[in-house]
Design a protein around this motif. Structure first.
Motif, PDB file in Angstrom:
ATOM      1  N   LEU A 118     -10.198  20.340   0.402  1.00  0.00           N
ATOM      2  CA  LEU A 118     -10.399  21.323   1.573  1.00  0.00           C
ATOM      3  C   LEU A 118      -9.625  20.813   2.895  1.00  0.00           C
ATOM      4  CD1 LEU A 118     -13.046  21.781  -0.121  1.00  0.00           C
ATOM      5  CD2 LEU A 118     -13.986  22.920   1.600  1.00  0.00           C
ATOM      6  N   VAL A 119      -8.176  21.057   2.634  1.00  0.00           N
ATOM      7  CA  VAL A 119      -7.297  20.570   3.658  1.00  0.00           C
ATOM      8  C   VAL A 119      -7.384  21.399   4.917  1.00  0.00           C
ATOM      9  CG1 VAL A 119      -4.722  20.308   4.041  1.00  0.00           C
ATOM     10  CG2 VAL A 119      -5.736  19.713   1.832  1.00  0.00           C
ATOM     11  N   GLN A 120      -7.978  22.747   4.812  1.00  0.00           N
ATOM     12  CA  GLN A 120      -8.231  23.481   5.974  1.00  0.00           C
ATOM     13  C   GLN A 120      -9.116  22.917   6.880  1.00  0.00           C
ATOM     14  OE1 GLN A 120      -9.912  27.047   4.125  1.00  0.00           O
ATOM     15  NE2 GLN A 120     -12.168  26.220   4.234  1.00  0.00           N
ATOM     16  N   GLY A 121      -9.961  22.008   6.285  1.00  0.00           N
ATOM     17  CA  GLY A 121     -10.867  21.349   7.446  1.00  0.00           C
ATOM     18  C   GLY A 121     -10.328  20.080   7.832  1.00  0.00           C
ATOM     19  N   GLU A 122      -8.867  19.642   7.482  1.00  0.00           N
ATOM     20  CA  GLU A 122      -8.604  18.406   8.166  1.00  0.00           C
ATOM     21  C   GLU A 122      -7.693  18.511   9.421  1.00  0.00           C
ATOM     22  OE1 GLU A 122      -9.178  15.535   7.024  1.00  0.00           O
ATOM     23  OE2 GLU A 122      -9.970  15.664   5.079  1.00  0.00           O
ATOM     24  N   THR A 123      -7.973  17.934  10.493  1.00  0.00           N
ATOM     25  CA  THR A 123      -7.258  17.942  11.449  1.00  0.00           C
ATOM     26  C   THR A 123      -5.802  17.255  11.776  1.00  0.00           C
ATOM     27  OG1 THR A 123      -8.260  16.035  12.294  1.00  0.00           O
ATOM     28  CG2 THR A 123      -9.365  18.188  12.823  1.00  0.00           C
ATOM     29  N   PRO A 125      -2.122  17.030  10.886  1.00  0.00           N
ATOM     30  CA  PRO A 125      -1.207  18.068  10.339  1.00  0.00           C
ATOM     31  C   PRO A 125      -0.245  17.547   9.223  1.00  0.00           C
ATOM     32  CG  PRO A 125      -0.689  17.196  12.428  1.00  0.00           C
ATOM     33  CD  PRO A 125      -1.903  16.533  12.139  1.00  0.00           C
ATOM     34  N   ASN A 126      -0.446  16.431   8.892  1.00  0.00           N
ATOM     35  CA  ASN A 126       0.338  16.053   7.729  1.00  0.00           C
ATOM     36  C   ASN A 126      -0.700  15.193   6.579  1.00  0.00           C
ATOM     37  OD1 ASN A 126       2.967  16.241   9.220  1.00  0.00           O
ATOM     38  ND2 ASN A 126       2.084  14.771  10.597  1.00  0.00           N
ATOM     39  N   TRP A 127      -1.897  15.685   6.692  1.00  0.00           N
ATOM     40  CA  TRP A 127      -2.701  15.392   5.374  1.00  0.00           C
ATOM     41  C   TRP A 127      -2.345  14.972   4.161  1.00  0.00           C
ATOM     42  CZ3 TRP A 127      -5.758  15.794   1.274  1.00  0.00           C
ATOM     43  CH2 TRP A 127      -6.473  14.982   1.099  1.00  0.00           C
ATOM     44  N   LEU A 128      -1.661  16.209   3.574  1.00  0.00           N
ATOM     45  CA  LEU A 128      -0.861  16.384   2.285  1.00  0.00           C
ATOM     46  C   LEU A 128       0.308  15.351   2.018  1.00  0.00           C
ATOM     47  CD1 LEU A 128      -1.193  20.074   1.485  1.00  0.00           C
ATOM     48  CD2 LEU A 128      -2.408  18.103   0.166  1.00  0.00           C
ATOM     49  N   GLN A 129       0.696  14.864   3.231  1.00  0.00           N
ATOM     50  CA  GLN A 129       1.804  14.016   3.122  1.00  0.00           C
ATOM     51  C   GLN A 129       1.494  12.596   3.454  1.00  0.00           C
ATOM     52  OE1 GLN A 129       2.626  17.400   4.629  1.00  0.00           O
ATOM     53  NE2 GLN A 129       3.128  17.587   2.500  1.00  0.00           N
ATOM     54  N   HIS A 154      -1.668  28.613   9.562  1.00  0.00           N
ATOM     55  CA  HIS A 154      -0.980  27.628  10.445  1.00  0.00           C
ATOM     56  C   HIS A 154      -0.724  26.199   9.817  1.00  0.00           C
ATOM     57  CE1 HIS A 154      -5.138  26.195  11.146  1.00  0.00           C
ATOM     58  NE2 HIS A 154      -4.440  24.905  11.428  1.00  0.00           N
ATOM     59  N   GLN A 155      -1.062  26.069   8.686  1.00  0.00           N
ATOM     60  CA  GLN A 155      -0.985  24.777   7.860  1.00  0.00           C
ATOM     61  C   GLN A 155       0.177  24.969   6.697  1.00  0.00           C
ATOM     62  OE1 GLN A 155      -5.102  24.167   6.949  1.00  0.00           O
ATOM     63  NE2 GLN A 155      -5.294  22.504   8.132  1.00  0.00           N
ATOM     64  N   LEU A 156       0.599  26.031   6.590  1.00  0.00           N
ATOM     65  CA  LEU A 156       1.288  26.402   5.447  1.00  0.00           C
ATOM     66  C   LEU A 156       2.741  25.331   5.481  1.00  0.00           C
ATOM     67  CD1 LEU A 156       1.562  30.244   5.222  1.00  0.00           C
ATOM     68  CD2 LEU A 156       0.921  28.739   3.532  1.00  0.00           C
ATOM     69  N   ASP A 157       2.980  24.791   6.535  1.00  0.00           N
ATOM     70  CA  ASP A 157       4.103  23.876   6.531  1.00  0.00           C
ATOM     71  C   ASP A 157       3.823  22.637   5.503  1.00  0.00           C
ATOM     72  OD1 ASP A 157       2.255  23.046   8.395  1.00  0.00           O
ATOM     73  OD2 ASP A 157       3.810  22.049   9.697  1.00  0.00           O
ATOM     74  N   GLN A 158       2.466  22.257   5.592  1.00  0.00           N
ATOM     75  CA  GLN A 158       2.147  21.187   4.585  1.00  0.00           C
ATOM     76  C   GLN A 158       2.207  21.391   3.403  1.00  0.00           C
ATOM     77  OE1 GLN A 158      -1.072  18.681   5.427  1.00  0.00           O
ATOM     78  NE2 GLN A 158      -1.858  19.980   7.212  1.00  0.00           N
TER      79      GLN A 158
END
Length: 301
Positions: A118-123, A125-129, A154-158
């Motif tokens: 649930l990356v949508q809940g992570e603060t 901004p580079n969690w997936l990286q 707003h997280q689509l850049d990740q």
């Protein structure tokens, strides 16, 4: 002849007597704070889309617990309707590879096709990286798994960077990246979607749109702008139908969403309808072909 079939590539199930779902404590979701079983889905999902009826599904994790994934895999082993499971494992753990091996070797393990966080809940901004996350994603890739990307607009850049960093990891964008359909503020979302769609190994789920619109007042006209962007960006061959049931009950339910999709498909060719309602999900998740015989899935030979 077999009737044409429909695959729901995104739904949830939970048994609150067996495993709590803490996110259901939010007052905004009180109406779905109960157990939902495969029988509930069987009895609910009755509206056809383009003359097709539900014959196969992909069930998706809700909570970040390996035990829930084990529950869903065991359920998929017993329930013919469920063809694949999107599970959870801690991507940041050095032992994630061992956990995945244990899951696939356990009851129903062959149904594990993808992971989700649930990356949508992570603060962050580079969690997936994060290096530890990328290590976990490599472990999933090396075991032939896919990845379900759950981010907000707003997280689509990740998600775009993930696609750039992992061209050999099949990825699907859940809920179309959650555009803001209440305010119809979709310009930034559209830019992100088109950048993401430039990566051919990324596909997208047409799911979750009604819960991003006004839950009580939305109409097909509110959904169409986002739908048109997604069709233009990805094409039918990289889009798959998903209901997000029972979360969809917050905004009208499975049948109302199905009726809306049926309306939006007006004028589509048979091959494009087949891709969106069956083909993309079947190819991405490696599902067995299904027929329209009986009330459950009948694998073809």
């Amino acid at each position: 002849m077999n009737a044409p079939v429909l695959v729901d590539a995104h739904h949830h199930l939970w048994d609150l007597a067996h495993r709590p779902q803490p996110w259901l404590d939010d007052p905004g979701v009180a109406s779905i704070r109960r157990t939902f079983t495969p029988d509930d889905l069987h009895s609910t999902a009755t509206h056809p889309i383009a003359g097709r009826r539900l014959r196969g599904t992909v069930v998706v994790q809700c909570v970040p617990e390996v035990a829930e994934t084990e529950d869903l895999l065991a359920l998929a082993e017993r329930e013919p309707l469920i063809q694949a499971v999107v599970g959870w494992a801690d991507l940041t753990s050095p032992a994630v590879g061992d956990v995945l091996d244990q899951l696939t070797a356990g009851p129903g393990g062959a149904h594990l096709r993808s992971l989700r966080h649930l990356v949508q809940g992570e603060t962050d901004p580079n969690w997936l990286q994060r290096p530890d996350v990328e290590r976990g994603l490599r472990a999933a890739r090396d075991r032939g798994l896919r990845y379900d990307v759950l981010v907000r607009d707003h997280q689509l850049d990740q998600a775009i960077r993930l696609a750039e960093h992992f061209p050999d990891l099949p990825q699907v964008l859940d809920h179309a990246g959650k555009p803001n359909l209440v305010r119809q503020e979709v310009a930034g979302w559209e830019r992100g979607i088109r950048q993401l769609a430039a990566h051919p190994h990324v596909v997208c789920k047409l799911s979750g749109l009604i819960t991003e619109a006004d839950h009580t007042l939305w109409t097909t006209a509110d959904i169409r702008p986002a739908w048109d962007v997604l069709v233009s960006a990805f094409g039918p061959e990289r889009l798959m139908f998903g209901s997000d049931w029972p979360v969809a009950n917050l905004a009208g339910g499975w049948n109302r969403w199905a009726a809306t999709v049926d309306e939006l498909l007006t004028g589509w060719s048979a091959s494009d309808v087949e891709a969106l309602l069956v083909g993309t999900a079947t190819a991405f998740y490696g599902l067995s072909p299904v027929t329209g015989e009986g009330d459950a899935i009948t694998p073809t030979t």
